[in-house]
Design a protein around this motif. Structure first.
Motif, PDB file in Angstrom:
ATOM      1  N   LEU A   1       0.817  -1.248  -0.034  1.00  0.00           N
ATOM      2  CA  LEU A   1      -0.147   0.006  -0.006  1.00  0.00           C
ATOM      3  C   LEU A   1       0.874   1.182  -0.087  1.00  0.00           C
ATOM      4  O   LEU A   1       1.954   0.945   0.136  1.00  0.00           O
ATOM      5  N   ARG A   2       0.089   2.387  -0.176  1.00  0.00           N
ATOM      6  CA  ARG A   2       0.779   3.654  -0.394  1.00  0.00           C
ATOM      7  C   ARG A   2       1.409   4.282   0.853  1.00  0.00           C
ATOM      8  O   ARG A   2       2.493   4.837   0.737  1.00  0.00           O
ATOM      9  N   THR A   3       0.999   4.121   2.073  1.00  0.00           N
ATOM     10  CA  THR A   3       1.171   5.033   3.241  1.00  0.00           C
ATOM     11  C   THR A   3       1.805   4.222   4.336  1.00  0.00           C
ATOM     12  O   THR A   3       1.415   2.913   4.462  1.00  0.00           O
ATOM     13  N   ASN A   4       2.711   4.754   5.132  1.00  0.00           N
ATOM     14  CA  ASN A   4       2.931   4.190   6.413  1.00  0.00           C
ATOM     15  C   ASN A   4       1.842   3.799   7.241  1.00  0.00           C
ATOM     16  O   ASN A   4       2.010   2.832   8.113  1.00  0.00           O
ATOM     17  N   ALA A   5       0.793   4.827   7.170  1.00  0.00           N
ATOM     18  CA  ALA A   5      -0.245   4.436   8.156  1.00  0.00           C
ATOM     19  C   ALA A   5      -0.981   3.318   7.701  1.00  0.00           C
ATOM     20  O   ALA A   5      -1.612   2.565   8.335  1.00  0.00           O
ATOM     21  N   GLN A   6      -1.097   3.192   6.469  1.00  0.00           N
ATOM     22  CA  GLN A   6      -1.952   1.861   5.735  1.00  0.00           C
ATOM     23  C   GLN A   6      -1.259   0.602   6.290  1.00  0.00           C
ATOM     24  O   GLN A   6      -1.604  -0.302   6.640  1.00  0.00           O
ATOM     25  N   PHE A   7       0.413   0.661   6.110  1.00  0.00           N
ATOM     26  CA  PHE A   7       1.207  -0.596   6.513  1.00  0.00           C
ATOM     27  C   PHE A   7       0.849  -0.746   8.062  1.00  0.00           C
ATOM     28  O   PHE A   7       0.926  -1.714   8.390  1.00  0.00           O
ATOM     29  N   ARG A   8       0.994   0.272   8.811  1.00  0.00           N
ATOM     30  CA  ARG A   8       0.810   0.231  10.309  1.00  0.00           C
ATOM     31  C   ARG A   8      -0.298  -0.528  10.641  1.00  0.00           C
ATOM     32  O   ARG A   8      -0.382  -1.322  11.226  1.00  0.00           O
ATOM     33  N   ARG A   9      -1.463  -0.262  10.028  1.00  0.00           N
ATOM     34  CA  ARG A   9      -2.662  -0.763   9.971  1.00  0.00           C
ATOM     35  C   ARG A   9      -2.621  -2.501   9.916  1.00  0.00           C
ATOM     36  O   ARG A   9      -3.170  -3.031  10.590  1.00  0.00           O
ATOM     37  N   HIS A  10      -2.187  -2.771   8.698  1.00  0.00           N
ATOM     38  CA  HIS A  10      -2.024  -4.187   8.507  1.00  0.00           C
ATOM     39  C   HIS A  10      -1.019  -4.994   9.439  1.00  0.00           C
ATOM     40  O   HIS A  10      -1.303  -6.103   9.456  1.00  0.00           O
ATOM     41  N   LEU A  11      -0.060  -4.222   9.771  1.00  0.00           N
ATOM     42  CA  LEU A  11       0.892  -4.779  10.772  1.00  0.00           C
ATOM     43  C   LEU A  11       0.049  -5.134  12.152  1.00  0.00           C
ATOM     44  O   LEU A  11       0.232  -6.211  12.670  1.00  0.00           O
ATOM     45  N   ASP A  12      -0.774  -4.190  12.597  1.00  0.00           N
ATOM     46  CA  ASP A  12      -1.808  -4.400  13.523  1.00  0.00           C
ATOM     47  C   ASP A  12      -2.615  -5.885  13.329  1.00  0.00           C
ATOM     48  O   ASP A  12      -2.836  -6.465  14.256  1.00  0.00           O
ATOM     49  N   ILE A  13      -3.332  -5.718  12.212  1.00  0.00           N
ATOM     50  CA  ILE A  13      -4.017  -6.806  11.691  1.00  0.00           C
ATOM     51  C   ILE A  13      -3.246  -8.142  11.889  1.00  0.00           C
ATOM     52  O   ILE A  13      -3.823  -9.251  12.155  1.00  0.00           O
ATOM     53  N   SER A  14      -1.984  -8.231  11.499  1.00  0.00           N
ATOM     54  CA  SER A  14      -1.060  -9.405  11.383  1.00  0.00           C
ATOM     55  C   SER A  14      -0.715  -9.667  12.880  1.00  0.00           C
ATOM     56  O   SER A  14      -0.715 -11.132  13.299  1.00  0.00           O
ATOM     57  N   LEU A  15      -0.575  -8.845  13.831  1.00  0.00           N
ATOM     58  CA  LEU A  15      -0.690  -9.008  15.135  1.00  0.00           C
ATOM     59  C   LEU A  15      -1.912  -9.689  15.912  1.00  0.00           C
ATOM     60  O   LEU A  15      -1.725 -10.862  16.523  1.00  0.00           O
ATOM     61  N   GLY A  16      -2.881  -9.467  15.134  1.00  0.00           N
ATOM     62  CA  GLY A  16      -4.332 -10.031  15.710  1.00  0.00           C
ATOM     63  C   GLY A  16      -4.376 -11.242  15.230  1.00  0.00           C
ATOM     64  O   GLY A  16      -4.623 -12.434  15.828  1.00  0.00           O
ATOM     65  N   SER A  17      -3.797 -11.822  13.840  1.00  0.00           N
ATOM     66  CA  SER A  17      -3.672 -13.072  13.506  1.00  0.00           C
ATOM     67  C   SER A  17      -2.956 -13.966  14.160  1.00  0.00           C
ATOM     68  O   SER A  17      -3.175 -15.064  14.256  1.00  0.00           O
ATOM     69  N   ALA A  18      -1.864 -13.045  14.682  1.00  0.00           N
ATOM     70  CA  ALA A  18      -0.882 -14.027  15.531  1.00  0.00           C
ATOM     71  C   ALA A  18      -1.274 -14.381  16.855  1.00  0.00           C
ATOM     72  O   ALA A  18      -1.323 -15.855  17.230  1.00  0.00           O
ATOM     73  N   ALA A  19      -2.225 -13.500  17.243  1.00  0.00           N
ATOM     74  CA  ALA A  19      -2.877 -14.070  18.466  1.00  0.00           C
ATOM     75  C   ALA A  19      -3.905 -15.000  18.264  1.00  0.00           C
ATOM     76  O   ALA A  19      -4.093 -15.950  19.230  1.00  0.00           O
ATOM     77  N   GLU A  20      -4.668 -14.922  17.112  1.00  0.00           N
ATOM     78  CA  GLU A  20      -5.571 -15.885  16.998  1.00  0.00           C
ATOM     79  C   GLU A  20      -4.847 -17.148  16.847  1.00  0.00           C
ATOM     80  O   GLU A  20      -5.439 -18.269  17.082  1.00  0.00           O
ATOM     81  N   THR A  21      -3.932 -17.222  15.863  1.00  0.00           N
ATOM     82  CA  THR A  21      -3.011 -18.388  15.773  1.00  0.00           C
ATOM     83  C   THR A  21      -2.409 -19.194  17.002  1.00  0.00           C
ATOM     84  O   THR A  21      -3.136 -20.329  17.217  1.00  0.00           O
ATOM     85  N   ASP A  22      -2.264 -18.271  18.061  1.00  0.00           N
ATOM     86  CA  ASP A  22      -1.869 -18.802  19.333  1.00  0.00           C
ATOM     87  C   ASP A  22      -3.100 -19.580  20.151  1.00  0.00           C
ATOM     88  O   ASP A  22      -2.822 -20.504  20.617  1.00  0.00           O
ATOM     89  N   ALA A  23      -4.026 -18.852  20.043  1.00  0.00           N
ATOM     90  CA  ALA A  23      -5.253 -19.317  20.293  1.00  0.00           C
ATOM     91  C   ALA A  23      -5.751 -20.722  20.177  1.00  0.00           C
ATOM     92  O   ALA A  23      -6.228 -21.791  20.873  1.00  0.00           O
ATOM     93  N   HIS A  24      -5.846 -20.939  18.542  1.00  0.00           N
ATOM     94  CA  HIS A  24      -5.995 -22.183  17.976  1.00  0.00           C
ATOM     95  C   HIS A  24      -4.915 -23.263  18.264  1.00  0.00           C
ATOM     96  O   HIS A  24      -5.543 -24.254  18.528  1.00  0.00           O
ATOM     97  N   LEU A  25      -3.577 -22.688  18.556  1.00  0.00           N
ATOM     98  CA  LEU A  25      -2.831 -23.659  18.805  1.00  0.00           C
ATOM     99  C   LEU A  25      -3.038 -24.361  20.409  1.00  0.00           C
ATOM    100  O   LEU A  25      -3.028 -25.594  20.476  1.00  0.00           O
ATOM    101  N   ALA A  26      -3.318 -23.427  21.107  1.00  0.00           N
ATOM    102  CA  ALA A  26      -3.900 -24.155  22.773  1.00  0.00           C
ATOM    103  C   ALA A  26      -4.912 -24.892  22.432  1.00  0.00           C
ATOM    104  O   ALA A  26      -4.706 -25.881  23.315  1.00  0.00           O
ATOM    105  N   ALA A  27      -5.726 -24.638  21.589  1.00  0.00           N
ATOM    106  CA  ALA A  27      -6.773 -25.335  21.450  1.00  0.00           C
ATOM    107  C   ALA A  27      -6.638 -26.809  21.068  1.00  0.00           C
ATOM    108  O   ALA A  27      -7.193 -27.768  21.543  1.00  0.00           O
ATOM    109  N   LEU A  28      -5.710 -26.779  20.061  1.00  0.00           N
ATOM    110  CA  LEU A  28      -5.396 -28.144  19.366  1.00  0.00           C
ATOM    111  C   LEU A  28      -4.471 -28.727  20.504  1.00  0.00           C
ATOM    112  O   LEU A  28      -4.556 -29.931  20.580  1.00  0.00           O
ATOM    113  N   LEU A  29      -3.760 -28.117  21.459  1.00  0.00           N
ATOM    114  CA  LEU A  29      -3.088 -28.877  22.305  1.00  0.00           C
ATOM    115  C   LEU A  29      -3.909 -29.474  23.438  1.00  0.00           C
ATOM    116  O   LEU A  29      -3.675 -30.688  23.945  1.00  0.00           O
TER     117      LEU A  29
END
Length: 158
Positions: A56-84
């Protein structure tokens, strides 16, 4: 021009998604096949949002997607806990995946914090507390000057 493929955090998140896919291949329906789809999607989303934000064009847009990536990482962790919890993955595999995930999360935060904030729109609080820019001062209506405080007459001393 560098792309998302040049970012170490994208490379690691892609490797994590591949590893999760490999480890969840043999998960049975009874132990969590429904979670397998979720954890795979969440782990893929980490790198996909890094890639999308980088494109994307701006740092603000990139920052927003990095925040979404962090949310997906937290979701991944939660699913790993459930699989365990369902004994669908071994404790050792989940520990290794979570270790990789923690590294990725630290890198996402560091990357987000390293982006210049120049394209960030000012917040109301910051705009009100800072002096106007020359462009703002040039277009602002003239402000009335406050009346000068006159010295009040003193009462005589007794």
């Amino acid at each position: 021009m560098p792309t998302h493929r040049d970012l170490k955090v994208w490379q690691l998140s892609n490797a994590l998604a591949v590893r999760i896919h490999e480890l969840t291949r043999g998960v049975s329906v009874e132990s969590g096949a429904d979670l397998v789809d979720q954890v795979r999607r969440a782990s893929l989303s980490i790198g996909a949002n890094v890639a999308e934000g980088r494109g994307l064009r701006t740092n603000a847009q990139f920052r927003r997607h990095l925040d979404i990536s962090l949310g997906s990482a937290a979701e991944t962790d939660a699913h790993l806990a459930a699989l365990l919890d369902r004994d669908a993955l071994s404790a050792r595999d989940v520990f290794d995946l979570r270790d990789q995930l923690a590294t990725i999360q630290r890198m996402l935060v560091a990357l987000r914090n390293s982006l210049p904030a120049a394209d960030r729109p000012p917040t109301r609080a910051s705009a009100a507390s800072r002096p106007p820019t020359p462009a703002e001062a040039a277009t602002a209506p003239p402000q009335p000057t406050p009346p000068r405080a006159s010295a009040a007459p003193r009462s005589p001393r007794r």
